[in-house]
Design a protein around this motif. Structure first.
Motif, PDB file in Angstrom:
ATOM      1  N   SER A 193      -3.546  -3.870   6.288  1.00  0.00           N
ATOM      2  CA  SER A 193      -4.531  -3.718   7.367  1.00  0.00           C
ATOM      3  C   SER A 193      -5.953  -3.527   6.851  1.00  0.00           C
ATOM      4  O   SER A 193      -6.878  -4.177   7.352  1.00  0.00           O
ATOM      5  CB  SER A 193      -4.140  -2.563   8.279  1.00  0.00           C
ATOM      6  OG  SER A 193      -3.010  -2.903   9.033  1.00  0.00           O
ATOM      7  N   PRO A 194      -6.190  -2.669   5.838  1.00  0.00           N
ATOM      8  CA  PRO A 194      -7.572  -2.546   5.335  1.00  0.00           C
ATOM      9  C   PRO A 194      -8.120  -3.871   4.808  1.00  0.00           C
ATOM     10  O   PRO A 194      -9.303  -4.166   4.975  1.00  0.00           O
ATOM     11  CB  PRO A 194      -7.463  -1.519   4.209  1.00  0.00           C
ATOM     12  CG  PRO A 194      -6.245  -0.730   4.528  1.00  0.00           C
ATOM     13  CD  PRO A 194      -5.316  -1.683   5.196  1.00  0.00           C
TER      14      PRO A 194
ATOM     15  N   ASN B 237       6.610  -3.091   8.491  1.00  0.00           N
ATOM     16  CA  ASN B 237       5.569  -2.206   9.034  1.00  0.00           C
ATOM     17  C   ASN B 237       4.774  -1.546   7.914  1.00  0.00           C
ATOM     18  O   ASN B 237       3.550  -1.410   8.006  1.00  0.00           O
ATOM     19  CB  ASN B 237       6.196  -1.142   9.939  1.00  0.00           C
ATOM     20  CG  ASN B 237       6.586  -1.695  11.287  1.00  0.00           C
ATOM     21  OD1 ASN B 237       6.043  -2.694  11.731  1.00  0.00           O
ATOM     22  ND2 ASN B 237       7.540  -1.063  11.935  1.00  0.00           N
ATOM     23  N   GLU B 238       5.464  -1.140   6.857  1.00  0.00           N
ATOM     24  CA  GLU B 238       4.779  -0.513   5.724  1.00  0.00           C
ATOM     25  C   GLU B 238       3.834  -1.505   5.051  1.00  0.00           C
ATOM     26  O   GLU B 238       2.692  -1.170   4.729  1.00  0.00           O
ATOM     27  CB  GLU B 238       5.815  -0.011   4.710  1.00  0.00           C
ATOM     28  CG  GLU B 238       5.207   0.653   3.494  1.00  0.00           C
ATOM     29  CD  GLU B 238       6.266   1.091   2.509  1.00  0.00           C
ATOM     30  OE1 GLU B 238       5.940   1.158   1.317  1.00  0.00           O
ATOM     31  OE2 GLU B 238       7.402   1.366   2.930  1.00  0.00           O
ATOM     32  N   LYS B 239       4.298  -2.728   4.888  1.00  0.00           N
ATOM     33  CA  LYS B 239       3.455  -3.746   4.251  1.00  0.00           C
ATOM     34  C   LYS B 239       2.265  -4.097   5.131  1.00  0.00           C
ATOM     35  O   LYS B 239       1.163  -4.328   4.631  1.00  0.00           O
ATOM     36  CB  LYS B 239       4.285  -4.981   3.919  1.00  0.00           C
ATOM     37  CG  LYS B 239       5.237  -4.710   2.769  1.00  0.00           C
ATOM     38  CD  LYS B 239       6.090  -5.888   2.428  1.00  0.00           C
ATOM     39  CE  LYS B 239       7.004  -5.488   1.266  1.00  0.00           C
ATOM     40  NZ  LYS B 239       7.968  -6.504   0.947  1.00  0.00           N
ATOM     41  N   ILE B 240       2.466  -4.136   6.422  1.00  0.00           N
ATOM     42  CA  ILE B 240       1.351  -4.421   7.332  1.00  0.00           C
ATOM     43  C   ILE B 240       0.327  -3.283   7.273  1.00  0.00           C
ATOM     44  O   ILE B 240      -0.878  -3.520   7.269  1.00  0.00           O
ATOM     45  CB  ILE B 240       1.865  -4.644   8.769  1.00  0.00           C
ATOM     46  CG1 ILE B 240       2.534  -6.007   8.856  1.00  0.00           C
ATOM     47  CG2 ILE B 240       0.744  -4.541   9.785  1.00  0.00           C
ATOM     48  CD1 ILE B 240       3.170  -6.300  10.182  1.00  0.00           C
ATOM     49  N   ARG B 241       0.834  -2.035   7.218  1.00  0.00           N
ATOM     50  CA  ARG B 241      -0.086  -0.900   7.094  1.00  0.00           C
ATOM     51  C   ARG B 241      -0.883  -0.998   5.797  1.00  0.00           C
ATOM     52  O   ARG B 241      -2.059  -0.660   5.746  1.00  0.00           O
ATOM     53  CB  ARG B 241       0.693   0.418   7.124  1.00  0.00           C
ATOM     54  CG  ARG B 241       0.625   1.108   8.455  1.00  0.00           C
ATOM     55  CD  ARG B 241       1.275   2.484   8.423  1.00  0.00           C
ATOM     56  NE  ARG B 241       2.583   2.339   9.062  1.00  0.00           N
ATOM     57  CZ  ARG B 241       3.755   2.469   8.469  1.00  0.00           C
ATOM     58  NH1 ARG B 241       3.818   2.806   7.207  1.00  0.00           N
ATOM     59  NH2 ARG B 241       4.877   2.289   9.114  1.00  0.00           N
ATOM     60  N   THR B 242      -0.237  -1.494   4.735  1.00  0.00           N
ATOM     61  CA  THR B 242      -0.922  -1.649   3.452  1.00  0.00           C
ATOM     62  C   THR B 242      -1.973  -2.749   3.526  1.00  0.00           C
ATOM     63  O   THR B 242      -3.047  -2.624   2.943  1.00  0.00           O
ATOM     64  CB  THR B 242       0.113  -1.983   2.348  1.00  0.00           C
ATOM     65  OG1 THR B 242       1.100  -0.964   2.309  1.00  0.00           O
ATOM     66  CG2 THR B 242      -0.551  -2.081   0.994  1.00  0.00           C
TER      67      THR B 242
ATOM     68  N   TYR C  50      -9.365  -5.789   7.677  1.00  0.00           N
ATOM     69  CA  TYR C  50     -10.645  -5.247   8.143  1.00  0.00           C
ATOM     70  C   TYR C  50     -11.783  -5.694   7.227  1.00  0.00           C
ATOM     71  O   TYR C  50     -12.871  -6.032   7.690  1.00  0.00           O
ATOM     72  CB  TYR C  50     -10.595  -3.719   8.218  1.00  0.00           C
ATOM     73  CG  TYR C  50      -9.704  -3.199   9.314  1.00  0.00           C
ATOM     74  CD1 TYR C  50      -9.822  -3.671  10.619  1.00  0.00           C
ATOM     75  CD2 TYR C  50      -8.737  -2.239   9.053  1.00  0.00           C
ATOM     76  CE1 TYR C  50      -9.017  -3.200  11.634  1.00  0.00           C
ATOM     77  CE2 TYR C  50      -7.908  -1.766  10.062  1.00  0.00           C
ATOM     78  CZ  TYR C  50      -8.064  -2.246  11.346  1.00  0.00           C
ATOM     79  OH  TYR C  50      -7.245  -1.783  12.337  1.00  0.00           O
TER      80      TYR C  50
END
Length: 150
Positions: A76-77, A69-74, A80
């Protein structure tokens, strides 16, 4: 001995033989039940081990999921940004398609003028000489690069 006595004696012998077989069967059943008893006694220890390993696996899964989850949050930008670049390239491509279609129309108009004025040979000669000039320049540059590398 009478027939009744002989019958009772045969019944007694048969009863003794049946008793021996029943005793052996019950003895084997007792051994089986002892084995089941030992297995049942070991079962709580084995279940404790399985439960401990399951808890450990769940803990590691939780840590792994948090890491993902942390890596996906990293990332995500980045996704985008890639989406924005894709959208921009789509808009640029559609603009280029519009420009190309208008150039194609202008070129077809020019071809009509060339055909009407019978200037096809003159334009062909100019285009061929332009091609030869470009080709000569490209070969000269390739030769210079080959000489520099040696």
């Amino acid at each position: 001995m009478t027939l009744v006595g002989i019958g009772v004696l045969i019944i007694g012998i048969a009863f003794a033989i049946i008793s021996i077989f029943v005793a052996r069967t019950l003895n084997n059943l007792a051994h089986v039940l002892n084995g089941v008893d030992e297995t049942v006694k070991k079962l709580p220890e084995q279940l404790d081990g399985v439960m401990n390993q399951t808890a450990e696996v769940l803990g590691q899964s939780k840590d792994t999921l948090a890491d993902v989850n942390e890596k996906i949050r990293t990332l995500s930008p980045l996704f985008y940004i890639i989406g924005d670049v894709g959208e921009s390239s789509r808009k640029l491509t559609s603009s280029l398609v519009d420009m190309t279609s208008s150039l194609k129309k202008n070129t077809s108009d020019g071809r009509t003028v060339v055909n009407e004025e019978n200037l096809r040979g003159l334009y062909g000669a100019i285009a061929f000489s332009y091609f030869l000039t470009k080709r000569k320049k490209a070969m000269k540059n390739a030769l210079e690069q080959t000489n520099q590398q040696q």
